[in-house]
Design a protein around this motif. Structure first.
Motif, mmCIF file in Angstrom:
data_model
loop_
_atom_site.group_PDB
_atom_site.id
_atom_site.type_symbol
_atom_site.label_atom_id
_atom_site.label_comp_id
_atom_site.label_asym_id
_atom_site.label_seq_id
_atom_site.Cartn_x
_atom_site.Cartn_y
_atom_site.Cartn_z
ATOM 1 N N VAL A 175 -25.702 -43.795 41.515
ATOM 2 C CA VAL A 175 -26.557 -42.717 40.973
ATOM 3 C C VAL A 175 -27.905 -42.654 41.683
ATOM 4 C CG1 VAL A 175 -25.610 -42.608 38.644
ATOM 5 C CG2 VAL A 175 -27.405 -44.223 39.124
ATOM 6 N N LEU A 176 -28.240 -43.729 42.431
ATOM 7 C CA LEU A 176 -29.561 -43.794 43.048
ATOM 8 C C LEU A 176 -29.625 -43.132 44.420
ATOM 9 C CD1 LEU A 176 -30.178 -47.583 42.324
ATOM 10 C CD2 LEU A 176 -31.058 -45.674 41.007
ATOM 11 N N GLY A 177 -28.461 -42.912 45.032
ATOM 12 C CA GLY A 177 -28.427 -42.476 46.425
ATOM 13 C C GLY A 177 -28.956 -41.081 46.693
ATOM 14 N N ILE A 180 -28.699 -35.627 43.319
ATOM 15 C CA ILE A 180 -27.553 -35.017 42.623
ATOM 16 C C ILE A 180 -26.764 -36.077 41.847
ATOM 17 C CG2 ILE A 180 -27.348 -33.063 44.217
ATOM 18 C CD1 ILE A 180 -24.767 -34.325 45.284
ATOM 19 N N GLY A 181 -26.878 -37.332 42.266
ATOM 20 C CA GLY A 181 -26.179 -38.416 41.566
ATOM 21 C C GLY A 181 -26.686 -38.556 40.136
ATOM 22 N N ILE A 182 -27.991 -38.656 39.992
ATOM 23 C CA ILE A 182 -28.576 -38.821 38.655
ATOM 24 C C ILE A 182 -28.417 -37.521 37.847
ATOM 25 C CG2 ILE A 182 -30.953 -38.319 39.460
ATOM 26 C CD1 ILE A 182 -30.023 -40.718 36.628
ATOM 27 N N LEU A 183 -28.479 -36.387 38.541
ATOM 28 C CA LEU A 183 -28.315 -35.102 37.856
ATOM 29 C C LEU A 183 -26.906 -35.015 37.258
ATOM 30 C CD1 LEU A 183 -29.704 -32.402 37.321
ATOM 31 C CD2 LEU A 183 -28.883 -31.576 39.503
ATOM 32 N N LEU A 396 -17.805 -32.488 42.667
ATOM 33 C CA LEU A 396 -19.146 -31.932 42.867
ATOM 34 C C LEU A 396 -20.048 -32.941 43.588
ATOM 35 C CD1 LEU A 396 -20.862 -29.452 42.220
ATOM 36 C CD2 LEU A 396 -21.463 -30.482 40.042
ATOM 37 N N LEU A 397 -19.942 -34.203 43.157
ATOM 38 C CA LEU A 397 -20.777 -35.249 43.774
ATOM 39 C C LEU A 397 -20.433 -35.410 45.255
ATOM 40 C CD1 LEU A 397 -22.733 -37.821 43.347
ATOM 41 C CD2 LEU A 397 -20.598 -39.091 43.344
ATOM 42 N N PHE A 398 -19.139 -35.623 45.534
ATOM 43 C CA PHE A 398 -18.751 -35.888 46.925
ATOM 44 C C PHE A 398 -18.934 -34.645 47.801
ATOM 45 C CE2 PHE A 398 -16.500 -39.466 44.913
ATOM 46 C CZ PHE A 398 -16.995 -40.486 45.713
ATOM 47 N N GLY A 399 -18.614 -33.485 47.255
ATOM 48 C CA GLY A 399 -18.818 -32.255 48.026
ATOM 49 C C GLY A 399 -20.294 -32.083 48.372
ATOM 50 N N GLY A 400 -21.146 -32.289 47.376
ATOM 51 C CA GLY A 400 -22.593 -32.132 47.576
ATOM 52 C C GLY A 400 -23.155 -33.116 48.589
ATOM 53 N N CYS A 401 -22.632 -34.339 48.611
ATOM 54 C CA CYS A 401 -23.156 -35.357 49.546
ATOM 55 C C CYS A 401 -22.536 -35.207 50.938
ATOM 56 C CB CYS A 401 -22.876 -36.764 49.027
ATOM 57 S SG CYS A 401 -23.839 -37.200 47.581
ATOM 58 N N PHE A 402 -21.209 -35.042 50.997
ATOM 59 C CA PHE A 402 -20.534 -35.040 52.304
ATOM 60 C C PHE A 402 -20.737 -33.730 53.071
ATOM 61 C CE2 PHE A 402 -17.084 -38.379 51.031
ATOM 62 C CZ PHE A 402 -18.098 -39.290 50.774
#
Lengths: 460, 149
Positions: A175-177, A180-183, A396-402
């Protein structure tokens, strides 16, 4: 400038009018128009994004699209406070020499070889992005890469690209990376343990794929670096280039940071034990840590708050969350959610693909926080349609980061690293120099995530 | 006392097209830490100081990395120093220059120096042409003279 502004107005108003024709109410269409204007504002006028957010939020209130109570509720103060706490903590770590100490460790890699260097910078970029945020971590990795490349007289660009790609992948691990993780954690109820047991392993798989690809992709560069290493010998100067006195401050900083990570990792269990609401401990740990930092270094407390906290960005996030919340408040996202489900033919696998690829491709051109903030109410809207939300949150998490890896403007880490490269070495990376490797990694890792989310029961 | 009474009126200026190495030579010869930069039309376009040179030699990210000690000189600094010959004054100069008028009071100049953290201020006349340069030393000497009289 005028052309871009007119495009923004035409597209935003056009979307609203299209929504009305499609059955949206006036308030729903207004919320769509304002949010679209904010998104396009960040795309076309990055330096003015806060101006757009201020105007947009005011219009939502004046037109009674949303009331004051709800706009405050949707501003997600809990996320903002979490980020403030972490930023103060990172400020202390920087002040105590923690990051310089990490750089010195990288410079001291024993028996350095070119392949070892690639593997090491990829792993440390990803892991550091997991522990602090991606933008903070990339600065220190870039500093170490520049020193090593200068010493061995090689072009730092390929190594910098590799470290940025690894940073974006690593930022999905906890969640810290990434903000969007914490969101996502606060809106979905996913815990730090969920991230460690589900996001982290998938991140490691993608990191392994990245390392395998770049070792082949940059074969010639690696061979050249190895020749230089053989010729110039051991990195004696690098080993003693910089030092960080192991003073009380550094040790104390490490203790506070370690304790923060420890309690964040255990937040769910502690919340259950103490009968607290979900994510209460997760959100208060950074506040307790930064409170301790400010009590300990009380003379510098104001400096930590004023200089280390990025108020400009946080204020933008708050108003953006409020505008995205308005989409939910008016019910516009429920309409969109129903449309997406119907498009997916009620298939979860297709729906996961839609969320994953839209967030991935969208994040390659837009700030991922903007995209995720818009998508969260849509995913929440799926709940009423009896759809399992968990794989969609991960999508959503992986799409947003990658997605950030696909283009050179895909994430803040890319922009920061390339900015330093331009300033330090006067090297301008062309769009396509980044794009071919970025797209390859972006597509490969997104496909891996898609397969995992569809076929691995852990994510359901 | 006004600035025009204490400023240095014979001001050496630099051209934006001059090489940074050459400009550094001028600073070293004059034993001064910075000089104004004027374009071909005599318009003030920047300030070239030792600080800008040091900033270009050391990595731009050092302040972001936090506290550490250089135990050795990185290879990059030597290389960057030799590259000063290929850089123009305009590449390194500070483009935002604090200026003041000839009739500004001593205290106002001192206030500007303190609040804006600058060592010297360029004095311009009503037409905006450089009329002089006033340094911290000039201001302190003027205060000393005032207190003695």
């Amino acid at each position: 400038m005028l052309k871009k502004f007119l495009t923004l107005i035409i597209v935003a108003v056009g979307l609203g009018l299209l929504g009305i024709r499609g059955g949206l109410s006036l308030h729903q269409a207004t919320s769509v128009t304002i949010f679209s204007a904010s998104i396009l504002g960040t795309l076309f006028f990055w330096s003015f994004r806060l101006t757009f957010a201020f105007f947009g939020t005011s219009i939502l209130l004046i037109t009674k699209t949303i009331d004051l109570d709800n706009i405050i509720k949707f501003a997600s103060l809990e996320v903002i406070l979490f980020l403030v706490g972490m930023m103060v903590l990172v400020g202390l770590l920087k002040d105590a020499g923690f990051f310089a100490w990490l750089v010195s460790l990288i410079l001291r890699i024993p028996n350095l070889t070119a392949r070892k260097f690639i593997i090491f910078i990829s792993c440390i970029s990803a892991l550091l992005a997991c522990a602090v945020d991606e933008v903070t971590s990339i600065i220190f990795i870039v500093a170490a890469i520049f020193e090593i490349c200068d010493y061995f007289e090689v072009d730092p660009t390929p190594f910098l690209i590799i470290s940025v790609l690894a940073t974006n992948i690593g930022s999905s691990g906890t969640v810290l990376g990434n903000p969007i993780g914490i969101l996502i954690a606060t809106k979905s109820g996913l815990t730090f343990e969920d991230f460690i047991s589900k996001a982290f392993p998938l991140m490691l798989v993608c990191l392994t794929v990245l390392i395998s690809v770049v070792l082949q992709w940059y074969k010639k560069t690696i061979a050249h670096l190895q020749r230089q290493m053989d010729e110039l010998g051991a990195n004696d100067i690098l080993v003693k280039l910089i030092s960080v006195p192991p003073e009380k401050e550094l040790r104390m900083g490490l203790v506070i940071f370690g304790a923060t990570l420890f309690f964040i990792a255990l937040h769910h269990r502690l919340e259950l034990l103490l009968g607290l609401e979900p994510n209460t401990i997760l959100l208060i740990v950074p506040l307790l840590s930064s409170g301790s930092v400010m009590a300990w270094k009380w003379r510098k407390a104001r400096e930590f708050i004023e200089k280390d906290v990025e108020w400009w960005t946080l204020l933008f996030f708050m108003l953006l969350f409020a505008q995205a919340g308005t989409l939910k408040y008016t019910g516009a996202t429920d309409v969109l959610a129903r449309g997406l489900v119907s498009l997916a033919g009620n298939s979860l696998a297709v729906l996961i693909g839609i969320v994953l690829w839209i967030s991935s491709i969208g994040s390659s051109v837009l700030d991922n926080v903007v995209l995720v903030a818009a998508f969260i109410p849509v995913i929440q809207g799926f709940q009423s349609l009896n759809i399992n939300l968990q794989p969609l949150w991960w999508a959503l998490l992986f799409g947003g980061c990658f997605g950030g890896n696909i283009t050179l403007v895909g994430s803040t880490a890319n922009i920061v690293a390339l900015g330093i490269l331009e300033k330090e070495r006067n090297i301008h990376i062309t769009f396509f120099r980044w794009f071919w490797i970025g797209m390859t990694i972006g597509l490969l890792t997104t496909c891996i995530v898609w397969l995992a989310l569809v076929f691995v029961p852990l994510y359901h | 006392m006004k600035v025009k009474e204490i400023m240095t009126t014979e001001v050496t200026t630099l051209s934006p097209e001059m090489s940074a190495q050459e400009a550094l030579g001028v600073l070293q010869k004059m034993e001064i830490s910075g000089l104004p930069v004027l374009d071909a039309g005599g318009k003030l376009v920047g300030m070239f100081t030792e600080k800008e040179i040091l900033g270009s030699i050391l990595p731009s990210y050092i302040d972001k990395v936090g506290r550490f000690v250089y135990e050795e000189n990185p290879k990059s600094t030597k290389k960057k120093f030799s590259e000063l010959a290929n850089l123009k004054v305009s590449d390194l100069m500070r483009k935002t220059v604090v200026v003041t008028g000839e009739d500004t009071t001593l205290c106002e100049v001192a206030r500007m120096m303190l609040t804006q953290k600058i060592r010297r201020i360029v004095v311009v006349d009503k037409a905006g042409t450089v009329a002089g340069l006033v340094s911290r030393g000039d201001v302190l000497r003027a205060f000393t003279r005032e207190s003695e009289s």
